[in-house]
Motif scaffolding. Structure first.
Motif, short mmCIF file in Angstrom:
data_model
loop_
_atom_site.label_atom_id
_atom_site.label_comp_id
_atom_site.label_asym_id
_atom_site.label_seq_id
_atom_site.Cartn_x
_atom_site.Cartn_y
_atom_site.Cartn_z
N MET A 107 -9.42 22.73 -9.42
CA MET A 107 -10.04 23.44 -10.54
C MET A 107 -11.54 23.18 -10.54
O MET A 107 -11.97 22.02 -10.49
CB MET A 107 -9.47 23.01 -11.89
N LEU A 162 -15.06 24.07 -12.83
CA LEU A 162 -15.63 24.61 -14.07
C LEU A 162 -17.10 24.85 -13.81
O LEU A 162 -17.81 23.92 -13.39
CB LEU A 162 -15.44 23.64 -15.24
N ASP A 167 -6.92 19.10 -18.48
CA ASP A 167 -5.84 19.22 -17.49
C ASP A 167 -4.62 18.40 -17.88
O ASP A 167 -3.54 18.58 -17.32
CB ASP A 167 -6.37 18.77 -16.12
N SER A 198 -15.15 14.34 -19.98
CA SER A 198 -15.82 15.62 -20.19
C SER A 198 -16.48 16.09 -18.89
O SER A 198 -16.54 15.36 -17.91
CB SER A 198 -16.91 15.46 -21.25
N GLY A 236 -20.62 20.12 -22.60
CA GLY A 236 -20.39 18.67 -22.51
C GLY A 236 -21.56 17.85 -23.02
O GLY A 236 -21.42 16.66 -23.31
N VAL A 241 -23.18 17.50 -25.78
CA VAL A 241 -23.10 16.81 -27.10
C VAL A 241 -22.34 15.49 -27.02
O VAL A 241 -22.49 14.62 -27.86
CB VAL A 241 -22.43 17.72 -28.16
N LEU A 242 -21.51 15.35 -25.99
CA LEU A 242 -20.67 14.15 -25.88
C LEU A 242 -21.43 12.96 -25.29
O LEU A 242 -20.85 11.89 -25.08
CB LEU A 242 -19.44 14.47 -25.03
N TYR A 250 -15.54 13.68 -5.83
CA TYR A 250 -16.78 13.57 -6.62
C TYR A 250 -17.80 13.05 -5.62
O TYR A 250 -18.04 11.86 -5.51
CB TYR A 250 -16.61 12.64 -7.81
N1 SAM Z 1 -12.44 14.88 -14.52
C1 SAM Z 1 -13.49 15.85 -14.69
C2 SAM Z 1 -14.85 15.31 -14.32
O1 SAM Z 1 -15.00 14.11 -14.29
O2 SAM Z 1 -15.74 16.15 -14.08
C3 SAM Z 1 -13.47 16.37 -16.08
C4 SAM Z 1 -12.17 17.06 -16.29
S1 SAM Z 1 -11.90 17.87 -17.74
C5 SAM Z 1 -11.34 19.37 -17.13
C6 SAM Z 1 -13.46 18.21 -18.48
C7 SAM Z 1 -13.20 18.92 -19.79
O3 SAM Z 1 -14.16 18.62 -20.78
C8 SAM Z 1 -13.20 20.44 -19.66
O4 SAM Z 1 -11.89 20.92 -19.83
C9 SAM Z 1 -14.15 20.92 -20.78
O5 SAM Z 1 -13.71 22.09 -21.40
C10 SAM Z 1 -14.12 19.71 -21.70
N2 SAM Z 1 -15.26 19.63 -22.62
C11 SAM Z 1 -16.57 19.85 -22.33
N3 SAM Z 1 -17.32 19.72 -23.45
C12 SAM Z 1 -16.47 19.42 -24.48
C13 SAM Z 1 -16.64 19.17 -25.87
N4 SAM Z 1 -17.87 19.22 -26.43
N5 SAM Z 1 -15.55 18.87 -26.62
C14 SAM Z 1 -14.32 18.81 -26.04
N6 SAM Z 1 -14.07 19.07 -24.72
C15 SAM Z 1 -15.15 19.36 -23.95
#
Ligand code: SAM
Length: 289
Positions: free
Chosen positions: A47, A49, A88, A160, A167, A169-170, A227
């Protein structure tokens, strides 16, 4: 089967990995990001993004085990766990492996990620979605922590995307201030913090922010093949000292009590202990003291 179809990761403008594609399974422009899931020749289903590798079937266990088991076992008795992102389902599944976890709340901003991962990579989340201890919320993690009750969680896991787009804001002071408020006295927070060989700013800047809200800040590493750029760092911030230095024998005893010992393919008590021993090129990006 060799095909002439390739997908190039677009994380870095001048360097990256590519996957030979067997077939595309989904391509959705959600309200938040471009979601692509495809069958690769080399890594099973993958996957992306916004063009950035999130998980592959072949190596997701490395990252998900380290992002989950390290904080829960470092804490020692985390019963209430908040997961941000992780659409996921892989982190949720591993949190619920811990027999002492009573409640796992997962807040993922993009319902399309959850839907598509359930459809195309169901074994990542497995049966976690139906566990009575799990609550899955589609929403922004920053909103959830703003509204959260004080001392309502023992551990927070932020899985995130990188601090760009939704992402971002986190990784802010506001997020960490609210996370500290949500965590109980022995609480801790971990978050994906990029690959410092290529993204050292992410580790340095977010560690400084975490240090403004938590007295004990560090990081640990995992070798996640997809990664790219070497060791991946996971940010670690705790209210109590020495949670990043729990002796291996104690970690093993906790893992046995939680029912996860021997059920992992990357994490072990020794790997847990060793993950906090950072090479200088990574340690130099952490706050002194
Ligand atoms: N393991 C991956 C990495 O290290 O790159 C991340 C996997 S996971 C799919 C990342 C998730 O964070 C995505 O599904 C995305 O939609 C979510 N995400 C991003 N910003 C967010 C937010 N502000 N609040 C909640 N989820 C968020």
């Amino acid at each position: 089967m060799a095909t002439d179809s390739w997908v190039n990761e677009t994380l870095y403008p001048s360097w990256g990995q590519r996957f030979r594609v067997v077939r595309e399974l989904a391509r959705v422009q959600s309200a938040f990001q471009d979601i692509m899931i495809f069958e690769s020749e080399s890594h099973g289903r993958v996957m992306l993004l916004d063009g950035v590798v999130q998980i592959t079937e072949r190596d997701e266990f490395v990252y998900q085990e380290m992002l989950t088991h390290v904080p829960l076992l470092a804490h020692g008795d985390a019963r209430r766990v908040l997961i941000i992102g992780a659409g996921d389902g892989g982190v949720l599944r591993r949190v619920l492996m811990h027999s002492n976890v009573d409640r796992a709340v997962m807040v993922e901003i993009d319902g399309e990620v959850i839907r598509l991962c359930k459809e195309h990579m169901p074994q990542i989340g497995g049966s976690a979605w139906h566990d009575r201890r799990a609550e899955v919320i589609v929403g922004d993690g920053i909103d959830y922590v703003r509204r959260g009750a004080p001392a309502s969680f023992d551990a927070i896991i932020v899985d995130s995307t990188d601090p760009i787009g939704v992402g971002e804001v986190l990784f802010t002071d506001e997020f960490y201030a609210n996370a500290a408020r949500l965590l109980s006295a022995g609480g801790l927070i971990v978050n994906q913090c990029g690959v410092p060989f290529m993204q050292s700013d992410e580790l340095r800047e977010t560690s400084l922010r975490r240090a403004r809200h938590f007295p004990h800040v560090g990081a640990y590493v995992a070798a996640v093949p997809t990664y790219v750029g070497g060791l991946m760092t996971l940010g670690f911030a705790a209210k109590q000292p020495h949670l990043d230095a729990v002796p291996r024998a104690e970690i093993e005893a906790r893992a046995r009590a939680a029912g996860i010992l021997g059920k992992t393919r990357y994490w072990t008590p020794a790997i847990h202990e060793a993950a906090f021993w950072l090479p200088p090129y990574i340690a130099e990006h952490l706050p002194r003291g």
